[in-house]
Design an enzyme around this catalytic site. Structure first.
Site, PDB file in Angstrom:
ATOM      1  N   LEU A 213       0.726  -1.309   0.088  1.00  0.00           N
ATOM      2  CA  LEU A 213      -0.103   0.084  -0.004  1.00  0.00           C
ATOM      3  C   LEU A 213       0.930   1.296   0.030  1.00  0.00           C
ATOM      4  O   LEU A 213       1.964   1.331   0.764  1.00  0.00           O
ATOM      5  CB  LEU A 213      -0.900   0.018   1.260  1.00  0.00           C
ATOM      6  CG  LEU A 213      -1.749  -1.282   1.258  1.00  0.00           C
ATOM      7  CD1 LEU A 213      -2.762  -1.331   2.603  1.00  0.00           C
ATOM      8  CD2 LEU A 213      -2.948  -1.060   0.020  1.00  0.00           C
ATOM      9  N   ASP A 243      -8.540   5.380  10.173  1.00  0.00           N
ATOM     10  CA  ASP A 243      -7.590   5.725   8.910  1.00  0.00           C
ATOM     11  C   ASP A 243      -7.140   4.172   8.502  1.00  0.00           C
ATOM     12  O   ASP A 243      -6.191   3.851   9.004  1.00  0.00           O
ATOM     13  CB  ASP A 243      -6.553   6.629   8.947  1.00  0.00           C
ATOM     14  CG  ASP A 243      -7.241   8.265   9.335  1.00  0.00           C
ATOM     15  OD1 ASP A 243      -8.228   8.426   8.769  1.00  0.00           O
ATOM     16  OD2 ASP A 243      -6.246   8.766  10.042  1.00  0.00           O
ATOM     17  N   LEU A 244      -7.863   3.817   7.334  1.00  0.00           N
ATOM     18  CA  LEU A 244      -7.537   2.381   6.992  1.00  0.00           C
ATOM     19  C   LEU A 244      -5.911   2.351   6.721  1.00  0.00           C
ATOM     20  O   LEU A 244      -5.465   3.009   5.978  1.00  0.00           O
ATOM     21  CB  LEU A 244      -8.498   2.079   5.570  1.00  0.00           C
ATOM     22  CG  LEU A 244      -8.096   0.579   5.055  1.00  0.00           C
ATOM     23  CD1 LEU A 244      -8.614  -0.317   6.188  1.00  0.00           C
ATOM     24  CD2 LEU A 244      -8.871   0.608   3.730  1.00  0.00           C
ATOM     25  N   ASP A 245      -5.358   1.361   7.394  1.00  0.00           N
ATOM     26  CA  ASP A 245      -4.113   0.893   7.040  1.00  0.00           C
ATOM     27  C   ASP A 245      -3.144   2.034   7.569  1.00  0.00           C
ATOM     28  O   ASP A 245      -1.884   1.937   6.806  1.00  0.00           O
ATOM     29  CB  ASP A 245      -3.661   0.316   5.729  1.00  0.00           C
ATOM     30  CG  ASP A 245      -4.699  -1.085   5.488  1.00  0.00           C
ATOM     31  OD1 ASP A 245      -4.789  -1.624   6.581  1.00  0.00           O
ATOM     32  OD2 ASP A 245      -4.933  -1.254   4.409  1.00  0.00           O
ATOM     33  N   GLU A 246      -3.327   2.816   8.494  1.00  0.00           N
ATOM     34  CA  GLU A 246      -2.342   4.014   8.546  1.00  0.00           C
ATOM     35  C   GLU A 246      -2.251   4.161  10.203  1.00  0.00           C
ATOM     36  O   GLU A 246      -1.865   5.402  10.246  1.00  0.00           O
ATOM     37  CB  GLU A 246      -3.065   5.390   7.682  1.00  0.00           C
ATOM     38  CG  GLU A 246      -3.016   5.196   6.282  1.00  0.00           C
ATOM     39  CD  GLU A 246      -3.416   6.658   5.696  1.00  0.00           C
ATOM     40  OE1 GLU A 246      -3.440   7.594   6.331  1.00  0.00           O
ATOM     41  OE2 GLU A 246      -3.785   6.836   4.483  1.00  0.00           O
TER      42      GLU A 246
END
Length: 302
Positions: A213, A243-246
């Protein structure tokens, strides 16, 4: 990115003092950096009859924050907590005290990929992970996961659809509260948690994903990577946020590949990386080695 900090071990003294009636404890703390913190903490522990077995500390020069983890043996948690409270108040510390010999209650979430789940259960059974799996939850039926030995761990099938998502998250949260879950692990759980649930699990929910990502989002990331001719693949373990994948990163790892690797070979290598990265992140969390530092983490590695 995680920040790796220094460690001091006093193994010789530990073996000399540790024995029947001597419980081990872990103290973690953070505060604004100023002179005298280490001296105040160690002196207070000594006054309470504690013996320091391992000490870690880190000064973040960018933020001016100080972080510390201390493993020690001594009397009950309550006694040391009362003894340390004046020091914590004096320095304005965010701090926690936990029994080192009490396994952390963990809930494991999984979809169809079982490699991370199998690895975590193996490490738990072999004594590598100081955790107690209290339940396994999946959005797929038990038969879809594969031949994983769950033993006596309760399995819960909570199928998720756009119309049932919030109801199932409510059931999941009820299970977490009923079982006293301290850590939730998304062991390749292919569902996005809502902002509300992510907020309630802040700092105690770990996810694992491929580290392509944002370059390779969506389905079949390894096939996308192969099509682009990448030379490195990897995985990232991080805390879940809205916050998706953050969320704050705990651990990452990579492996070099070549033009001769097929997509299936990348998938196999990726599974191996995911297993070891997630296992390290879970181990460090349950051992209280990960301290939040804004959008980052301080990791006192073994």
């Amino acid at each position: 990115m995680p920040v790796l900090a220094t460690t001091t071990r006093l193994a010789g003294r530990a073996s000399a003092r540790y024995g029947p009636g001597m419980a081990r404890h872990i103290l973690t703390l953070s505060c604004q950096d100023r002179p005298g913190i280490v001296a105040a903490v160690s002196s207070r522990l000594a006054e309470g009859g504690a013996n320091i077995l391992e000490a870690n500390q880190f000064d973040d020069l960018e933020t001016g924050r100080f972080f510390m983890r201390v493993l020690f043996d001594g009397a009950d948690d309550a006694d040391h907590g009362a003894n340390l409270a004046p020091v914590a108040a004096r320095f304005g510390m965010d701090w926690a005290l936990r029994g080192a010999d009490t396994p952390m209650k963990v809930l494991l979430l999984v979809s169809k990929f079982d490699h991370c789940l199998t690895d975590l259960l193996y490490r738990w059974r072999s004594g590598e992970l100081a955790m107690e799996p209290v339940a396994i939850v999946s959005n797929h039926p038990r038969s879809a996961i594969g031949p994983v030995d769950l033993g006596d761990i309760p399995f819960h099938h909570l199928p998720v659809t756009p119309t049932t998502k919030m109801d199932q998250e409510a059931r999941l949260l009820a299970l977490i509260e009923a079982e006293g879950v301290e850590l939730v692990v998304l062991a390749r759980y292919m569902q996005v948690l809502s902002d509300g649930l992510a907020a309630k699990l802040a700092g105690r929910c770990i996810n694992i994903h491929h580290s392509f990502l944002p370059g390779f989002k969506g389905a079949k990331p390894y096939h996308q990577a192969h099509a682009r001719g990448v030379k490195l693949i990897g995985a990232t373990a991080h805390y879940v946020t809205g916050d998706l994948d953050e969320g704050p990163i705990i651990e990452q790892d990579v492996e070099r590949i070549s033009h001769s690797d097929t997509p299936d070979m990348l998938v196999a290598k990726g599974r191996d990386i995911e297993r070891r990265v997630l296992a390290r992140a879970v181990a460090w969390h349950v051992e209280q080695r990960v301290l939040p530092n804004g959008k980052k983490t301080v990791v006192f590695r073994r």
